[in-house]
Design an enzyme around this catalytic site. Structure first.
Site, PDB file in Angstrom:
ATOM      1  N   ARG A 148      -2.771 -29.558 -54.910  1.00 20.56           N
ATOM      2  CA  ARG A 148      -3.213 -30.677 -55.733  1.00 20.56           C
ATOM      3  C   ARG A 148      -2.229 -31.826 -55.510  1.00 20.56           C
ATOM      4  O   ARG A 148      -1.061 -31.595 -55.187  1.00 20.56           O
ATOM      5  CB  ARG A 148      -3.214 -30.301 -57.220  1.00 20.56           C
ATOM      6  CG  ARG A 148      -4.117 -29.123 -57.592  1.00 20.56           C
ATOM      7  CD  ARG A 148      -3.975 -28.818 -59.085  1.00 20.56           C
ATOM      8  NE  ARG A 148      -4.860 -27.741 -59.515  1.00 20.56           N
ATOM      9  CZ  ARG A 148      -4.504 -26.457 -59.608  1.00 20.56           C
ATOM     10  NH1 ARG A 148      -3.248 -26.104 -59.302  1.00 20.56           N
ATOM     11  NH2 ARG A 148      -5.354 -25.540 -59.994  1.00 20.56           N
ATOM     12  N   LYS A 172      -0.913 -26.172 -62.645  1.00 19.49           N
ATOM     13  CA  LYS A 172      -1.362 -26.492 -64.002  1.00 19.49           C
ATOM     14  C   LYS A 172      -0.740 -25.522 -65.006  1.00 19.49           C
ATOM     15  O   LYS A 172      -0.631 -24.334 -64.746  1.00 19.49           O
ATOM     16  CB  LYS A 172      -2.892 -26.419 -64.084  1.00 19.49           C
ATOM     17  CG  LYS A 172      -3.599 -27.553 -63.354  1.00 19.49           C
ATOM     18  CD  LYS A 172      -5.092 -27.482 -63.584  1.00 19.49           C
ATOM     19  CE  LYS A 172      -5.816 -28.668 -62.958  1.00 19.49           C
ATOM     20  NZ  LYS A 172      -7.274 -28.616 -63.186  1.00 19.49           N
ATOM     21  N   HIS A 244      -7.699 -34.744 -53.070  1.00 21.68           N
ATOM     22  CA  HIS A 244      -8.402 -33.503 -53.404  1.00 21.68           C
ATOM     23  C   HIS A 244      -9.392 -33.106 -52.301  1.00 21.68           C
ATOM     24  O   HIS A 244      -9.716 -31.931 -52.156  1.00 21.68           O
ATOM     25  CB  HIS A 244      -9.133 -33.668 -54.744  1.00 21.68           C
ATOM     26  CG  HIS A 244      -8.891 -32.521 -55.679  1.00 21.68           C
ATOM     27  ND1 HIS A 244      -7.640 -32.222 -56.175  1.00 21.68           N
ATOM     28  CD2 HIS A 244      -9.734 -31.592 -56.183  1.00 21.68           C
ATOM     29  CE1 HIS A 244      -7.737 -31.157 -56.972  1.00 21.68           C
ATOM     30  NE2 HIS A 244      -8.985 -30.764 -56.990  1.00 21.68           N
ATOM     31  N   ARG A 247      -7.784 -30.738 -50.117  1.00 19.66           N
ATOM     32  CA  ARG A 247      -7.704 -29.414 -50.768  1.00 19.66           C
ATOM     33  C   ARG A 247      -9.033 -28.670 -50.618  1.00 19.66           C
ATOM     34  O   ARG A 247      -9.062 -27.482 -50.304  1.00 19.66           O
ATOM     35  CB  ARG A 247      -7.339 -29.621 -52.236  1.00 19.66           C
ATOM     36  CG  ARG A 247      -7.254 -28.343 -53.081  1.00 19.66           C
ATOM     37  CD  ARG A 247      -6.643 -28.734 -54.424  1.00 19.66           C
ATOM     38  NE  ARG A 247      -6.932 -27.796 -55.503  1.00 19.66           N
ATOM     39  CZ  ARG A 247      -6.185 -26.731 -55.773  1.00 19.66           C
ATOM     40  NH1 ARG A 247      -5.143 -26.441 -55.024  1.00 19.66           N
ATOM     41  NH2 ARG A 247      -6.483 -25.949 -56.793  1.00 19.66           N
ATOM     42  N   HIS A 270      -6.145 -20.860 -58.771  1.00 20.95           N
ATOM     43  CA  HIS A 270      -7.230 -20.823 -59.753  1.00 20.95           C
ATOM     44  C   HIS A 270      -7.138 -19.557 -60.598  1.00 20.95           C
ATOM     45  O   HIS A 270      -6.940 -18.467 -60.055  1.00 20.95           O
ATOM     46  CB  HIS A 270      -8.595 -20.840 -59.056  1.00 20.95           C
ATOM     47  CG  HIS A 270      -8.926 -22.136 -58.416  1.00 20.95           C
ATOM     48  ND1 HIS A 270      -9.822 -22.264 -57.393  1.00 20.95           N
ATOM     49  CD2 HIS A 270      -8.480 -23.393 -58.669  1.00 20.95           C
ATOM     50  CE1 HIS A 270      -9.912 -23.518 -57.031  1.00 20.95           C
ATOM     51  NE2 HIS A 270      -9.105 -24.224 -57.787  1.00 20.95           N
ATOM     52  N   TYR A 279     -15.246 -24.874 -55.866  1.00 17.90           N
ATOM     53  CA  TYR A 279     -14.459 -25.729 -54.970  1.00 17.90           C
ATOM     54  C   TYR A 279     -14.852 -25.542 -53.510  1.00 17.90           C
ATOM     55  O   TYR A 279     -14.702 -26.442 -52.703  1.00 17.90           O
ATOM     56  CB  TYR A 279     -12.971 -25.410 -55.120  1.00 17.90           C
ATOM     57  CG  TYR A 279     -12.285 -26.183 -56.209  1.00 17.90           C
ATOM     58  CD1 TYR A 279     -11.315 -27.119 -55.917  1.00 17.90           C
ATOM     59  CD2 TYR A 279     -12.608 -25.975 -57.538  1.00 17.90           C
ATOM     60  CE1 TYR A 279     -10.671 -27.824 -56.910  1.00 17.90           C
ATOM     61  CE2 TYR A 279     -11.977 -26.671 -58.545  1.00 17.90           C
ATOM     62  CZ  TYR A 279     -11.012 -27.598 -58.233  1.00 17.90           C
ATOM     63  OH  TYR A 279     -10.385 -28.294 -59.234  1.00 17.90           O
TER      64      TYR A 279
END
Length: 298
Positions: A148, A172, A244, A247, A270, A279
């Protein structure tokens, strides 16, 4: 207490107890600010503890005319989280969004680039400049490791474990993971470190930050977006791309070359395999090739 007091308390909870990033907390707060603006515009004086389902429904109806279903779903989710926190803290006993249905958004397939398009982007970088060597290392890292943009700009030198072939990523919720890094990507990072970064006057507090701007400070997310968009313009790539996109392309190319979803999930960081499936963009031609290649009755 007024709205601001409850919001600040909620922000502290998101930061300290849930460990969310500054960007995520700002997104959650923006949803509440939007509700507050609606109340102010319509001269509705009510606290977070007192607001009822009917008022919230009026707000949701008003934004449905302005934003798409995906944005509506995000706002509803953000507000549900806020009121769930108020219940958790015993400020109220019910969630006024409990019965409000989230609009169906479907699955949005991300944009991806072909290997050739990525090669062309990187080839367009002007390596005669100091920023050029840095930018090549940045794009190679984004695409080579599937990061990211927030993970890239906060990457530390102390997070590089090149002898082991990994880098440590803080994603995250401050969750850490180790991502493999290829010899090629390592080479471009080392070129940048040894020929460009070593000559910068590094500002205090950024000594361990890998990618720096010309003033010796951490790059912003916006700067990475600008670098990529300018390169796309140079090669006449008329696609809506961002960091992104690299990614997404990382995940797509891995899958198309035989990697399994579980491995890709771990590398992307994830929590749910379902997120990885969203994704990863698969075209029908590739699916047909998989069936032809691997099914026993081909």
């Amino acid at each position: 207490m007024n709205w601001n007091t409850y919001i600040k308390s909620y922000q502290s909870y998101l930061k300290i107890e849930r460990g969310l990033s500054k960007n995520t907390i700002e997104n959650y707060s923006f949803d509440i600010d939007r509700l507050c603006l609606f109340l102010s515009t319509n001269e509705i004086e009510v606290s977070p503890v007192q607001i009822g389902e009917e008022t919230v429904q009026q707000f949701i109806y008003s934004i449905s005319k302005e934003v798409n279903p995906r944005s509506q779903a995000r706002i509803i989710s953000g507000l549900k989280s806020f009121f769930s926190y108020l219940i958790f803290e015993d400020y109220r006993t019910d969630n006024p969004l409990e019965l409000i249905e989230t609009p169906k958004t479907g699955r949005k397939l991300p944009d991806t680039l072909s290997v050739e398009e990525i090669d062309n982007l990187i080839a367009a970088i002007d390596l005669t400049t100091n920023e050029g060597e840095r930018n090549r290392a940045i794009l190679e890292t984004l695409y080579g490791c599937g990061l990211r943009v927030s993970e890239l700009v906060t990457l530390k030198i102390s997070d590089l474990f090149f002898e082991e072939g990994f880098i440590k990523i803080t994603g995250k919720g401050n969750k850490q993971r180790f991502v493999p890094i290829s010899d090629l990507t390592q080479k471009f990072i080392q070129i940048y470190r040894n020929t460009i970064r070593t000559h910068l006057t590094i500002q205090k507090g950024f000594e361990d930050t890998l990618f720096l701007n010309r003033r010796g400070k951490q790059l912003t997310r916006a700067m990475i977006f600008t670098i990529i968009k300018n390169l796309a313009l140079q090669i006449n790539l008329y696609k809506t791309i961002s960091p992104h996109t690299l990614r997404h392309s990382f995940a797509t190319h891995l899958l198309e070359n035989g990697a399994d979803l579980r491995s890709i999930q771990l590398m992307l960081g994830h929590e749910s395999i379902t997120t990885t499936e969203i994704y990863v963009h698969l075209d029908r031609k590739f699916l047909a090739e998989v069936l032809t290649t691997f099914h026993p009755r081909k």
